[in-house]
Design an enzyme around this catalytic site. Structure first.
Site, short mmCIF file in Angstrom:
data_model
loop_
_atom_site.label_atom_id
_atom_site.label_comp_id
_atom_site.label_asym_id
_atom_site.label_seq_id
_atom_site.Cartn_x
_atom_site.Cartn_y
_atom_site.Cartn_z
N ASP A 35 -49.63 7.83 30.69
CA ASP A 35 -49.27 6.91 29.61
C ASP A 35 -50.38 5.90 29.38
OD1 ASP A 35 -46.93 8.19 29.47
OD2 ASP A 35 -45.66 6.51 30.13
N PHE A 38 -53.31 7.38 27.57
CA PHE A 38 -52.92 7.61 26.19
C PHE A 38 -52.99 6.30 25.40
CE2 PHE A 38 -49.77 7.90 22.78
CZ PHE A 38 -50.14 9.09 22.17
N ASP A 39 -52.43 5.25 26.00
CA ASP A 39 -52.46 3.94 25.33
C ASP A 39 -53.88 3.47 25.07
OD1 ASP A 39 -49.76 3.90 25.26
OD2 ASP A 39 -49.49 2.55 26.97
N SER A 84 -22.04 12.70 -1.10
CA SER A 84 -21.60 13.36 0.13
C SER A 84 -21.04 14.72 -0.24
CB SER A 84 -20.58 12.51 0.85
OG SER A 84 -19.47 12.34 0.02
N GLU A 114 -26.44 26.63 5.64
CA GLU A 114 -27.24 25.89 6.62
C GLU A 114 -26.32 25.26 7.65
OE1 GLU A 114 -29.11 22.90 4.25
OE2 GLU A 114 -30.09 24.37 2.99
N LYS A 116 -24.84 22.09 9.54
CA LYS A 116 -24.66 20.68 9.19
C LYS A 116 -25.04 19.86 10.42
CE LYS A 116 -21.42 17.65 6.81
NZ LYS A 116 -21.49 16.49 7.66
N ASP A 118 -25.76 16.78 12.79
CA ASP A 118 -25.00 15.55 12.94
C ASP A 118 -25.93 14.40 13.33
OD1 ASP A 118 -22.82 13.99 12.84
OD2 ASP A 118 -21.90 14.70 14.70
N TYR A 236 -33.60 19.21 4.39
CA TYR A 236 -32.75 20.21 3.77
C TYR A 236 -32.68 20.12 2.26
CZ TYR A 236 -29.47 16.33 4.46
OH TYR A 236 -28.88 15.10 4.50
N LYS A 299 -24.33 26.17 0.02
CA LYS A 299 -24.87 25.69 -1.25
C LYS A 299 -25.12 26.86 -2.20
CE LYS A 299 -27.34 22.09 1.30
NZ LYS A 299 -28.61 21.57 1.81
N LYS A 323 -16.21 22.46 8.12
CA LYS A 323 -16.23 21.73 9.40
C LYS A 323 -15.52 22.55 10.47
CE LYS A 323 -17.58 17.29 8.69
NZ LYS A 323 -16.71 16.25 8.83
N CYS A 417 -1.91 13.42 50.67
CA CYS A 417 -2.93 12.61 50.00
C CYS A 417 -4.32 13.13 50.38
CB CYS A 417 -2.79 11.15 50.41
SG CYS A 417 -4.14 10.14 49.74
N CYS A 420 -6.14 10.25 52.54
CA CYS A 420 -5.71 9.78 53.87
C CYS A 420 -4.73 10.71 54.57
CB CYS A 420 -5.13 8.37 53.76
SG CYS A 420 -3.56 8.32 52.89
N CYS A 435 0.84 8.45 46.78
CA CYS A 435 0.57 8.33 48.21
C CYS A 435 1.19 7.01 48.64
CB CYS A 435 -0.94 8.32 48.47
SG CYS A 435 -1.31 7.74 50.13
N CYS A 441 -4.89 3.43 52.57
CA CYS A 441 -5.47 4.57 51.87
C CYS A 441 -6.70 4.06 51.10
CB CYS A 441 -4.43 5.17 50.93
SG CYS A 441 -5.09 6.50 49.93
S1 IVH Z 1 -26.86 18.68 1.80
C1 IVH Z 1 -24.92 16.41 -2.03
N1 IVH Z 1 -27.40 19.87 4.04
O1 IVH Z 1 -24.03 15.82 5.66
C2 IVH Z 1 -25.02 16.34 -0.55
N2 IVH Z 1 -26.37 17.75 4.13
O2 IVH Z 1 -21.58 14.91 3.75
C3 IVH Z 1 -26.18 17.12 -0.09
N3 IVH Z 1 -25.99 16.94 6.40
O3 IVH Z 1 -24.99 12.91 4.07
C4 IVH Z 1 -26.25 17.15 1.38
N4 IVH Z 1 -26.84 18.65 7.45
O4 IVH Z 1 -26.34 13.58 6.05
C5 IVH Z 1 -26.87 18.79 3.46
N5 IVH Z 1 -27.96 21.06 5.95
C6 IVH Z 1 -27.45 19.96 5.37
C7 IVH Z 1 -26.94 18.89 6.13
C8 IVH Z 1 -26.40 17.80 5.45
C9 IVH Z 1 -26.27 17.47 7.59
C10 IVH Z 1 -25.30 15.64 6.21
C11 IVH Z 1 -26.01 14.71 5.29
C12 IVH Z 1 -25.03 14.29 4.25
C13 IVH Z 1 -23.73 14.77 4.80
C14 IVH Z 1 -22.89 15.29 3.65
#
Ligand code: IVH
Length: 682
Positions: A35, A38-39, A84, A114, A116, A118, A236, A299, A323, A417, A420, A435, A441
């Site tokens: 490290d 590197f620094d 969303s 794709e 999703k 998190d 994405y 999509k 989901k 127990c 004990c 117990c 105990c």
């Molecule tokens: S497409 C019009 N693709 O999920 C919305 N979203 O509820 C287009 N997310 O806020 C979103 N993986 O943060 C898309 N492969 C993916 C994703 C993705 C995670 C999240 C994203 C968005 C939420 C949608």
């Protein structure tokens, strides 16, 4: 070579070197350099760049190390709204989604599916190929400008090179922390907490899950800390005005070519069946995927068709999220062990083959009691399904009996127990086994001490669980009251790693607890069913431990909100000789076992008996507490919130209009300070 050329050369070679080490560190998890070294490289590069900014590379690694501090993230309006997605949870919902599309545009279209991811959504703006802004989703219309932090993320290109780069374009993606990086950070925190405990410092909180860790990190003020946290980003979506791509699939390919990090897990699906197969395939596979995922995003590929389908108020009609059900996993049951709590209750615990579930590695799950073990018909080596209820303690929801090993041993609840050896007992009408060896105990004794010193009780934060273990196993304490007879020499000579300073700190914490008020001490005693609120009620009603100990069943249940069960438990507690001795020891130590003067109100009249009051605002003659005490003194009851059960609202100056309005609506009588005074003087 001129001096200037030499500098240009050095900047170039340093940048390359650092990029190489960064790739090793962030992508391959190895480091070929200390490290410190590197620094030093970074420092040298920063120096040269400061003197010769004209030679700094647009994607210089110095841009990634952070350093900028942001106190308040500026708000930025999104160029295109960040919508969303609608959610579906079943095959039927998915059919509906598909049928709606067919109805609108016919059946000639393709999907891109794709994962999703998190994490946290991010919008990245590129002007002339250079990253100029990174904005969080916010409310979809405007978000926070987190550019300095986003620049430290290795998988977000700072500069895009290549062909067909539009003057402006926007990339959307998900910033995340991998499961592995998350676990490493938490292991580091756990390690540090061991040292903090010895030093008498409060433990640091573990990160809750990778998603929270990512969003918390992205909003940190110090970007150099963000740089160390190993965030990453999957892109994405590509957006811009009149971009030349046919569809989403083409756009993803272009992103890959430009060096964006596009997960290769996506797939083009020509039919709904192919979509369903993709969903089924990832249901299990996602558990081994290095990034947390909570579903699949489906999509419509063609941009033209997307436009035709349009949007609802909140989400596009051309995409949806499928989901997965409450996160579950399956794993092997290795063993059932048993935990003994401070009350002696024995809880069976399933020890599992470690498995990653909703953000953490699960090794154990509670089985509640003997009935639950029977209900599941558990055998050692069983494949069990686990789920996270409320995201904290996982539970076993079922057993895959088809996978049961031959001659597997049935799990039978224990009779003795585990700590004990005393034969267990069951209380009438209760599922739990106990117990009965309350006195010696070990886990029961230790549990009582832990309960006594917790924050809501005596708040002795200078003693952590490991120290309790040591105090107990070395025989220095056998019950909470023994804490008050510890001395420094004893601690240093008996406890591992304890020196002058740490011993003093521990004793200071114990000493300080003598100022803790009676209600919390009463809670700390750990009388069954006497939680913090009940303890407060009992302490106020009886005023001292002696009066409480002498109270009859009738006297106890006469107290507001004290029922039979609590009353019986209190009587049982003070009926035991050893509890009385323990209380006596605490008294000798100087712990508060009665209310301080002024804290209890003697009822001297029943003028307000049966009436309940809410007190709000500022008064001319009384302080709010004095007014409340007066109500109690006259036999009335003080409650905190206005409801239809309240008789009077005593309204002072500056009281909130909402409370007043609610009282009026519910027909609660509103009285002034003057009117109240009249009530008690009559
Ligand atoms: S497409 C019009 N693709 O999920 C919305 N979203 O509820 C287009 N997310 O806020 C979103 N993986 O943060 C898309 N492969 C993916 C994703 C993705 C995670 C999240 C994203 C968005 C939420 C949608």
């Amino acid at each position: 070579m001129t001096d200037k050329e030499a500098i240009k050369e050095e900047i170039l070679s340093l940048s390359k070197k650092i990029d190489h080490y960064n790739t090793q560190y962030y992508q391959n998890d190895t480091s070929e350099i200390s490290d410190y070294d590197f620094d030093m490289l970074i420092q040298r590069l920063v120096e040269l760049e400061e003197k010769h900014p004209e030679y700094r590379l647009a994607d210089s690694p110095t841009l990634r190390v952070g350093g900028a501090i942001t106190k308040n993230f500026p708000t930025v309006r999104h160029k295109y709204r960040m919508l969303s997605l609608g959610n579906t949870y079943s095959a039927e919902d998915l059919d509906d989604f598909h049928n709606r599309i067919v109805k609108s545009i016919g059946d000639s279209f393709e999907y891109i599916c794709e994962l999703k991811f998190d994490g946290v959504a991010i919008s990245l703006w590129y002007e002339n190929g250079i990253l100029t802004k990174a904005v969080t989703r916010g409310d979809g219309v405007q978000g926070d400008d987190v550019t300095p932090n986003a620049r430290t993320i290795q998988t977000i290109p700072l500069v895009v090179k290549g062909e067909n780069i539009p003057e402006f374009f926007e990339v959307r993606g998900e910033v995340f922390m991998t499961k592995g990086a998350f676990q490493k950070i938490n292991e580091g925190i756990a390690e540090e907490n061991k040292e903090r405990e010895v030093a008498g410092k409060k433990p640091l909180k573990l990160l809750a899950n990778p998603r929270n860790a990512a969003s918390g990190t992205l909003k940190m003020q110090d970007s150099s800390v963000v740089a160390k946290r190993k965030l990453a980003c999957f892109c994405y979506s590509l957006m811009g005005d009149s971009l030349p791509y046919e569809g989403h699939g083409d756009a993803l390919k272009q992103l890959e070519k430009w060096g964006f990090n596009v997960s290769d897990s996506y797939r083009r699906c020509k039919t709904l069946d192919e979509v369903k197969a993709f969903i089924a395939e990832w249901e299990e596979k996602r558990l081994d995927f290095p990034v947390e995922t909570d579903g699949i995003v489906i999509k419509v590929d063609s941009f033209h068709q997307q436009e035709e389908l349009g949007f609802t108020a909140k989400s596009p009609r051309w995409a949806i999220a499928y989901k997965y059900k409450a996160e579950s996993a399956s794993t092997t049951l290795n063993e059932v062990t048993y935990q003994v709590g401070r009350t002696g209750a024995v809880t069976p615990v399933a020890n599992l083959q470690p498995v990653f579930l909703a953000g953490t590695t699960v090794k154990r799950a509670s089985l509640h009691n003997a009935n639950e073990v029977d209900r599941l018909d558990l055998h050692l080596g069983d494949m069990v399904y686990i789920e996270k209820g409320g995201e904290i303690i996982p539970k076993i929801t079922g057993v895959n009996k088809t996978k049961r090993p031959l001659n597997a041993e049935k799990v039978l609840f224990i009779h003795e127990c585990p700590a004990c050896g005393t034969p267990l007992e069951q209380k009438e009408g209760e599922a739990a086994h106990y117990c009965p060896n309350i006195l010696s105990c070990p886990p029961q004794v230790r549990g009582r001490v832990e309960h006594f010193i917790q924050r809501k009780a005596m708040d002795v934060d200078s003693i952590g669980p490991e120290t309790i273990d040591q105090l107990f196993s070395t025989g220095l304490i056998a019950e909470p009251a023994d804490l008050y007879s510890l001395n420094k020499e004893q601690l240093i000579s008996t406890l591992e790693r304890f020196k002058e300073k740490s011993a003093e700190k521990l004793l200071e914490g114990v000493e300080k607890s003598k100022t803790i008020a009676f209600p919390r001490v009463l809670f700390g005693l750990g009388i069954r069913y006497v939680g913090a609120t009940v303890a407060e009620k009992l302490a106020m009603a009886f005023g001292s431990i002696d009066k409480l100990a002498a109270a009859s069943f009738e006297e106890l249940i006469a107290v507001d909100e004290i029922g039979d069960r609590i009353a019986e438990s209190v009587i049982e507690y003070f009926g035991e000789e050893r509890n009385l001795t323990h209380v006596e020891k605490l008294k000798q130590a100087g712990v508060q076992l009665e209310m301080q003067a002024g804290a209890v109100v003697e009822v001297t009249s029943d003028a307000l008996a049966g009436k309940s009051f809410v007190v709000s605002g500022v008064f001319a003659e009384f302080s709010r507490d004095e007014l409340k005490d007066t109500i109690k003194q006259f036999g009335g009851k003080v409650v905190s919130g206005v409801s239809s059960k309240v008789d009077f609202l005593v309204a002072g100056d500056k009281m909130g209009p909402a409370k007043l309005e609610k009282a009026e609506k519910l027909g609660v009588q509103i009285i002034s300070e003057e009117e109240f005074k009249k009530m008690v003087s009559e």
